[in-house]
Motif scaffolding. Structure first.
Motif, short mmCIF file in Angstrom:
data_model
loop_
_atom_site.label_atom_id
_atom_site.label_comp_id
_atom_site.label_asym_id
_atom_site.label_seq_id
_atom_site.Cartn_x
_atom_site.Cartn_y
_atom_site.Cartn_z
N MET A 1 25.76 -26.20 22.81
CA MET A 1 26.27 -24.83 22.88
C MET A 1 25.72 -24.00 21.71
SD MET A 1 30.21 -23.59 23.49
CE MET A 1 30.36 -24.58 24.97
N ARG A 2 25.63 -24.62 20.53
CA ARG A 2 25.05 -23.91 19.39
C ARG A 2 23.58 -23.59 19.65
NH1 ARG A 2 27.81 -27.87 16.34
NH2 ARG A 2 25.86 -28.95 15.90
N ARG A 3 22.89 -24.55 20.25
CA ARG A 3 21.48 -24.35 20.56
C ARG A 3 21.31 -23.23 21.59
NH1 ARG A 3 16.71 -27.37 20.53
NH2 ARG A 3 15.08 -26.01 21.35
N ALA A 4 22.18 -23.23 22.60
CA ALA A 4 22.12 -22.17 23.61
C ALA A 4 22.39 -20.80 22.99
CB ALA A 4 23.13 -22.46 24.72
N TYR A 5 23.30 -20.75 22.01
CA TYR A 5 23.60 -19.49 21.34
C TYR A 5 22.38 -18.98 20.58
CZ TYR A 5 25.51 -16.17 17.99
OH TYR A 5 25.73 -15.05 17.23
N MET A 6 21.70 -19.88 19.84
CA MET A 6 20.52 -19.46 19.08
C MET A 6 19.39 -19.03 20.01
SD MET A 6 21.61 -19.48 16.10
CE MET A 6 20.07 -18.87 15.42
N VAL B 1 27.37 -9.14 3.36
CA VAL B 1 28.72 -9.32 3.90
C VAL B 1 28.73 -8.99 5.39
CG1 VAL B 1 31.09 -8.45 3.83
CG2 VAL B 1 29.85 -8.89 1.69
N MET B 2 28.02 -7.94 5.75
CA MET B 2 27.95 -7.52 7.15
C MET B 2 27.29 -8.59 8.01
SD MET B 2 26.65 -3.81 8.44
CE MET B 2 25.12 -4.01 7.54
N ILE B 3 26.23 -9.21 7.50
CA ILE B 3 25.52 -10.27 8.24
C ILE B 3 26.45 -11.45 8.49
CG2 ILE B 3 23.74 -12.05 8.03
CD1 ILE B 3 22.01 -9.91 6.62
N ILE B 4 27.14 -11.90 7.43
CA ILE B 4 28.01 -13.07 7.56
C ILE B 4 29.16 -12.79 8.53
CG2 ILE B 4 29.61 -14.58 6.34
CD1 ILE B 4 27.79 -14.23 3.85
N PHE B 5 29.82 -11.65 8.34
CA PHE B 5 30.96 -11.32 9.21
C PHE B 5 30.51 -11.14 10.66
CE2 PHE B 5 33.75 -8.22 11.28
CZ PHE B 5 34.97 -8.87 11.14
N ARG B 6 29.41 -10.40 10.83
CA ARG B 6 28.92 -10.13 12.19
C ARG B 6 28.46 -11.42 12.86
NH1 ARG B 6 23.96 -8.61 14.48
NH2 ARG B 6 24.17 -7.27 16.31
N SER B 7 27.82 -12.29 12.10
CA SER B 7 27.33 -13.55 12.66
C SER B 7 28.49 -14.41 13.14
CB SER B 7 26.52 -14.31 11.61
OG SER B 7 26.15 -15.58 12.09
N THR C 1 31.53 -13.39 13.93
CA THR C 1 32.21 -12.72 15.03
C THR C 1 31.45 -12.89 16.33
OG1 THR C 1 33.13 -11.09 13.50
CG2 THR C 1 33.14 -10.53 15.83
N LYS C 2 30.14 -12.65 16.29
CA LYS C 2 29.32 -12.75 17.49
C LYS C 2 29.28 -14.19 18.00
CE LYS C 2 27.91 -8.49 17.99
NZ LYS C 2 28.27 -7.70 19.19
N TYR C 3 29.20 -15.14 17.07
CA TYR C 3 29.15 -16.55 17.46
C TYR C 3 30.46 -16.96 18.13
CZ TYR C 3 28.46 -21.60 17.00
OH TYR C 3 28.34 -22.94 17.26
N GLN C 4 31.58 -16.54 17.53
CA GLN C 4 32.86 -16.89 18.10
C GLN C 4 33.08 -16.22 19.46
OE1 GLN C 4 34.70 -19.25 16.66
NE2 GLN C 4 35.88 -19.23 18.56
N ASP C 5 32.63 -14.97 19.57
CA ASP C 5 32.72 -14.27 20.86
C ASP C 5 31.93 -15.03 21.93
OD1 ASP C 5 34.29 -12.34 19.77
OD2 ASP C 5 32.69 -10.85 19.54
N TYR C 6 30.75 -15.51 21.54
CA TYR C 6 29.91 -16.25 22.49
C TYR C 6 30.59 -17.54 22.92
CZ TYR C 6 25.99 -19.03 24.22
OH TYR C 6 25.18 -19.83 24.99
N ILE C 7 31.15 -18.28 21.95
CA ILE C 7 31.81 -19.55 22.26
C ILE C 7 33.02 -19.30 23.15
CG2 ILE C 7 33.06 -21.51 21.29
CD1 ILE C 7 30.05 -21.54 20.78
N ASN C 8 33.82 -18.29 22.81
CA ASN C 8 35.00 -17.98 23.62
C ASN C 8 34.61 -17.60 25.05
OD1 ASN C 8 36.66 -18.48 21.47
ND2 ASN C 8 36.91 -16.33 20.90
N GLN C 9 33.53 -16.79 25.16
CA GLN C 9 33.10 -16.37 26.49
C GLN C 9 32.60 -17.56 27.30
OE1 GLN C 9 33.49 -13.18 27.75
NE2 GLN C 9 33.03 -14.30 29.64
N LYS C 10 31.90 -18.49 26.63
CA LYS C 10 31.42 -19.69 27.32
C LYS C 10 32.60 -20.53 27.82
CE LYS C 10 26.94 -19.83 27.48
NZ LYS C 10 26.25 -19.96 28.79
N LEU C 11 33.61 -20.67 26.98
CA LEU C 11 34.79 -21.44 27.38
C LEU C 11 35.51 -20.77 28.55
CD1 LEU C 11 36.16 -22.35 23.85
CD2 LEU C 11 35.07 -23.91 25.46
#
Length: 398
Positions: free
Chosen positions: A21-26, A190-196, A198-208
C-alpha cells in the motif's frame, strides 16, 4: 486493520501499513507530480528563453545599460535543464520509480538554481523573491518522500546562504536577506511534513473505504459460502440476457441429489465443503460455455446461457453431469457406496414475442423435478417455441 484506527492520524497508529500500500501510494505520487512538474518546467523554459532574448536586445538598444553575464549563464543552463527534464518525464511517464527519481532530481536542480539566481540578484543590488516563491510552490505542489523534500530545500537554502556570506555584504543586508528566506524555509518544511502525513493518511483511509465497498458490493451480489453469484445477481443477469439475446434463452436448473441426506450423513461442515466444490465446478463449466452460474437457493443452482441450439445445450448438460461424477465426492448410504450426483432441468425459450421470466424458471424447475422423478443423476429438457408458456417437454437423457 482495526476500524477505530482509520480515524486516527498515522503517527498515532501502532499497526504498520502494508508495504504494497505504501508502494502504491508513492507510485500515485509520482504520477500526480507529472503535471505540476511539466507546467513548472515549461514556464521556466519559456521565461528563461524570453529573458535571454531581452538581454541580447538590451546589448544593442541600451548602450549604457548594466550587463551581468552570469544571468545569461543561469538562463541558458536552466533552459537546457528544463528541456532535459521534460524529455525524461515523458520517457518515464509510465515507470513510477524512474519518474519519481527524475522529479526529485528536478526539485533539487530547480531549488539550487533558484538559490543561485536569487543570491546573484541580492549581490547585484536587486531584490529577488524567486527562491522563496519556488520553495513555497514546490512544497505545495509536489508529493515526494518528505525527508528527501526537506533535505532538498535545506541544501538549496545553504547554497543561497553561502553565496550571500561569500559576497561580504553589509551586516544589515546580509541579515535581512538571510533571515526572511530562513523563516520561509522553516514554514515550507513544516508544510511538507504536515501535508505529507495528511495526504498519506487520506490515501490510506480512502483505500480502506474502497476495500470495504468492494467487499460489500461483492457480498451483495455473491453467495457468502460459495462465492458465486447469489439469487439476486443471477436473476438480474437473466433480465439482462433476456433483453440482449437474439434467438433463445437457456435456463438450466440444477439440484444436488439427496443433499439433505448427505448433510445428515456427513454433517453440515462436510456439506458446505461439498457445496463449495460443486459450485467451483459449475462456475468452470458455465465460463467454458459462455454462461453464468448462481446459487438459486440451498442446494439448487441456476446456469443461464443465451443463443445456444438444443443439441449444444443437451451435450453441455450431459458434460456437466459427467463432470460432477468425475469429482468423485463420496456419498455412502444404506444402499451402498456411491458418489454425489446432480439432476438437471433445462428449459429453452425462443425469444419471440415477450417471454416471461417466471414462466421460464417454472418450466426449468418442472423439468428438474421430472429428471429427479425418473431416477436422478440425469437431465430433462423442455423448450418453448414463441413467447407463450412452456408446454412441450422431452429430450431427457442419462
Amino acid at each position: 486493520m482495526n476500524k477505530k484506527m482509520i480515524l486516527l492520524p498515522q503517527w498515532f497508529q501502532t499497526e504498520k501499513i502494508p508495504s504494497d500500500m505504501r508502494r502504491a501510494y508513492m507510485d500515485k505520487c509520482a504520477f500526480d507530480n507529472e503535471i505540476p512538474a511539466l507546467v513548472i518546467l515549461t514556464m521556466i523554459l519559456a521565461m528563461e528563453s524570453m529573458m535571454v532574448i531581452i538581454y541580447c536586445l538590451n546589448l544593442f538598444f541600451v548602450k549604457k545599460g548594466r550587463f551581468f553575464p552570469q544571468y545569461i549563464y543561469l538562463y541558458v543552463s536552466m533552459m537546457i535543464f528544463s528541456l532535459c527534464f521534460i524529455i525524461l518525464i515523458k520517457i518515464f511517464e509510465n515507470v513510477p520509480d524512474n519518474l519519481m527519481m527524475v522529479e526529485i532530481t528536478m526539485l533539487l536542480t530547480v531549488g539550487v538554481w533558484s538559490a543561485i539566481f536569487s543570491a546573484c540578484d541580492v549581490i547585484n543590488g536587486f531584490s529577488s523573491y524567486l527562491f522563496i516563491q519556488l520553495l513555497i510552490i514546490n512544497s505545495l505542489l509536489f508529493k515526494v518522500n518528505p525527508i528527501k523534500h526537506c533535505l532538498i530545500n535545506a541544501v538549496s537554502f545553504l547554497v543561497y546562504t553561502a553565496l550571500i556570506l561569500w559576497a561580504r555584504l553589509t551586516v544589515t543586508i546580509t541579515f535581512a536577506e538571510v533571515v526572511n528566506p530562513f523563516f520561509m524555509l522553516v514554514t515550507a518544511e513544516v508544510m511538507i511534513i504536515f501535508r505529507s502525513r495528511t495526504k498519506y493518511q487520506d490515501y490510506i483511509n480512502q483505500k480502506l473505504i474502497d476495500e470495504q465497498h468492494k467487499k460489500l458490493e461483492f457480498y451483495a451480489n455473491n453467495d457468502f459460502l460459495t462465492k458465486i453469484s447469489n439469487r439476486k445477481s443471477i436473476i438480474e443477469y437473466m433480465d439482462d440476457i433476456m433483453e440482449k439475446c437474439d434467438h433463445s434463452i437457456i435456463c438450466m436448473m440444477i439440484d444436488i441429489d439427496r443433499f439433505k441426506l448427505y448433510n445428515d450423513t456427513y454433517g453440515h461442515i462436510m456439506g458446505d465443503k461439498c457445496l463449495i466444490k460443486m459450485s467451483a465446478a459449475f462456475d468452470r463449466f458455465a465460463g467454458r460455455h459462455g454462461g453464468r452460474v448462481g446459487r438459486y437457493g440451498g442446494e439448487e443452482f441456476l446456469i443461464l446461457f443465451a443463443d445456444m441450439d438444443e443439441e449444444a445445450v443437451t451435450a453441455a448438460a450431459n458434460e456437466l453431469i459427467e463432470m460432477i461424477r468425475e469429482l468423485n465426492i463420496e456419498f455412502s448410504t444404506a444402499e451402498g457406496c456411491g458418489r454425489v450426483t446432480i439432476s438437471v432441468g433445462i428449459h429453452i425459450q425462443d425469444k419471440i414475442g415477450n417471454p416471461d421470466k417466471d414462466a421460464i424458471l417454472t418450466a426449468a424447475d418442472n423439468a428438474l423435478y421430472k429428471a429427479k422423478n425418473q431416477g436422478r443423476n440425469r437431465m430433462a429438457a423442455s423448450w418453448q417455441k414463441g413467447g407463450g408458456n412452456a408446454a412441450g417437454r422431452g429430450g431427457e437423457t442419462e
